[in-house]
Design an enzyme around this catalytic site. Structure first.
Site, PDB file in Angstrom:
ATOM      1  N   ASN A  44       0.841  -1.200   0.000  1.00  0.00           N
ATOM      2  CA  ASN A  44       0.000   0.000   0.000  1.00  0.00           C
ATOM      3  C   ASN A  44       0.877   1.251   0.000  1.00  0.00           C
ATOM      4  O   ASN A  44       1.895   1.322   0.690  1.00  0.00           O
ATOM      5  CB  ASN A  44      -1.010   0.002   1.158  1.00  0.00           C
ATOM      6  CG  ASN A  44      -0.428  -0.190   2.526  1.00  0.00           C
ATOM      7  OD1 ASN A  44       0.610  -0.820   2.702  1.00  0.00           O
ATOM      8  ND2 ASN A  44      -1.097   0.348   3.530  1.00  0.00           N
ATOM      9  N   TYR A  50      -5.854  11.769   0.949  1.00  0.00           N
ATOM     10  CA  TYR A  50      -6.125  10.378   1.344  1.00  0.00           C
ATOM     11  C   TYR A  50      -6.793   9.541   0.253  1.00  0.00           C
ATOM     12  O   TYR A  50      -6.550   8.347   0.139  1.00  0.00           O
ATOM     13  CB  TYR A  50      -6.999  10.339   2.599  1.00  0.00           C
ATOM     14  CG  TYR A  50      -6.346  10.901   3.839  1.00  0.00           C
ATOM     15  CD1 TYR A  50      -4.981  11.196   3.886  1.00  0.00           C
ATOM     16  CD2 TYR A  50      -7.103  11.160   4.976  1.00  0.00           C
ATOM     17  CE1 TYR A  50      -4.394  11.727   5.021  1.00  0.00           C
ATOM     18  CE2 TYR A  50      -6.523  11.681   6.121  1.00  0.00           C
ATOM     19  CZ  TYR A  50      -5.173  11.965   6.142  1.00  0.00           C
ATOM     20  OH  TYR A  50      -4.600  12.481   7.260  1.00  0.00           O
ATOM     21  N   GLU A  57      -3.208  -4.790  -2.598  1.00  0.00           N
ATOM     22  CA  GLU A  57      -3.767  -5.744  -3.559  1.00  0.00           C
ATOM     23  C   GLU A  57      -3.944  -5.088  -4.928  1.00  0.00           C
ATOM     24  O   GLU A  57      -3.586  -5.662  -5.966  1.00  0.00           O
ATOM     25  CB  GLU A  57      -5.131  -6.271  -3.081  1.00  0.00           C
ATOM     26  CG  GLU A  57      -5.106  -6.967  -1.734  1.00  0.00           C
ATOM     27  CD  GLU A  57      -5.393  -6.020  -0.587  1.00  0.00           C
ATOM     28  OE1 GLU A  57      -4.832  -4.898  -0.569  1.00  0.00           O
ATOM     29  OE2 GLU A  57      -6.170  -6.402   0.296  1.00  0.00           O
TER      30      GLU A  57
HETATM   31  N1  THU Z   1      -5.189  -1.352   2.919  1.00  0.00           N
HETATM   32  C1  THU Z   1      -4.688  -2.205   1.983  1.00  0.00           C
HETATM   33  O1  THU Z   1      -3.590  -2.003   1.448  1.00  0.00           O
HETATM   34  N2  THU Z   1      -5.441  -3.286   1.655  1.00  0.00           N
HETATM   35  C2  THU Z   1      -6.655  -3.579   2.200  1.00  0.00           C
HETATM   36  O2  THU Z   1      -7.327  -4.484   1.742  1.00  0.00           O
HETATM   37  C3  THU Z   1      -7.129  -2.825   3.346  1.00  0.00           C
HETATM   38  C4  THU Z   1      -6.462  -1.518   3.559  1.00  0.00           C
HETATM   39  C5  THU Z   1      -4.395  -0.173   3.254  1.00  0.00           C
HETATM   40  C6  THU Z   1      -4.984   1.127   2.776  1.00  0.00           C
HETATM   41  C7  THU Z   1      -4.366   2.112   3.728  1.00  0.00           C
HETATM   42  O3  THU Z   1      -3.079   2.465   3.244  1.00  0.00           O
HETATM   43  C8  THU Z   1      -4.197   1.316   5.017  1.00  0.00           C
HETATM   44  O4  THU Z   1      -4.271  -0.056   4.656  1.00  0.00           O
HETATM   45  C9  THU Z   1      -5.242   1.609   6.073  1.00  0.00           C
HETATM   46  O5  THU Z   1      -6.518   1.488   5.564  1.00  0.00           O
END
Ligand code: THU
Length: 131
Positions: A44, A50, A57
């Protein structure tokens, strides 16, 4: 646990180490195997605006798609700062586009949990609906 799942979970954990998460401090990594056996990973990447944050994913899947991938078999998801990380709704839909069959995750105790995409996104909308 199968060798494939172990490999993908390890790659997802390694990818999560490279996450850029100054706002949430919640590092997520994903790794996938394509229909032709190629492997891609991603983490991520957050943004001061934001809404521009990209999930692990989606990052891994769009990287694979940009390399020509159109079928994805399995996606592994690992978070380093919490227990089991299940994919967000948007990522489930992104998985649906490329035919992901199942998602493998890891519990806080390190146990694998494999779930069919159909279980995460039942009665979904997909590309075939557009003919
Ligand atoms: N996040 C992901 O990378 N994948 C998910 O399926 C859930 C959330 C990330 C997005 C953000 O950078 C952080 O986790 C908090 O939501």
């Amino acid at each position: 646990m199968s060798d494939l799942d172990r490999t993908l979970l390890d790659l997802a954990a390694a990818a999560a180490e490279l996450a850029y998460t100054p706002y949430s401090n919640f590092r997520v990594g994903a790794a996938l195997v394509t229909g032709s056996g190629e492997v891609f990973s991603g983490a991520n990447i957050e943004n001061a605006a934001y809404g521009a944050c990209v999930c692990a994913e989606t990052n891994a899947i769009t990287t694979a798609a940009a390399a020509g991938t159109r079928r994805i078999e399995v996606v592994a998801v690992v978070c380093l700062d919490g227990d089991l990380c299940t994919p967000c709704g948007n990522c489930r839909q992104v998985m649906r586009e490329f035919g992901v069959k199942r998602v493998v995750m890891r519990t806080g105790e390190g146990e694998p949990r494999s779930v069919p995409l159909e279980g995460l996104l039942p009665e979904s909308f997909g590309p075939e609906a557009l003919g």
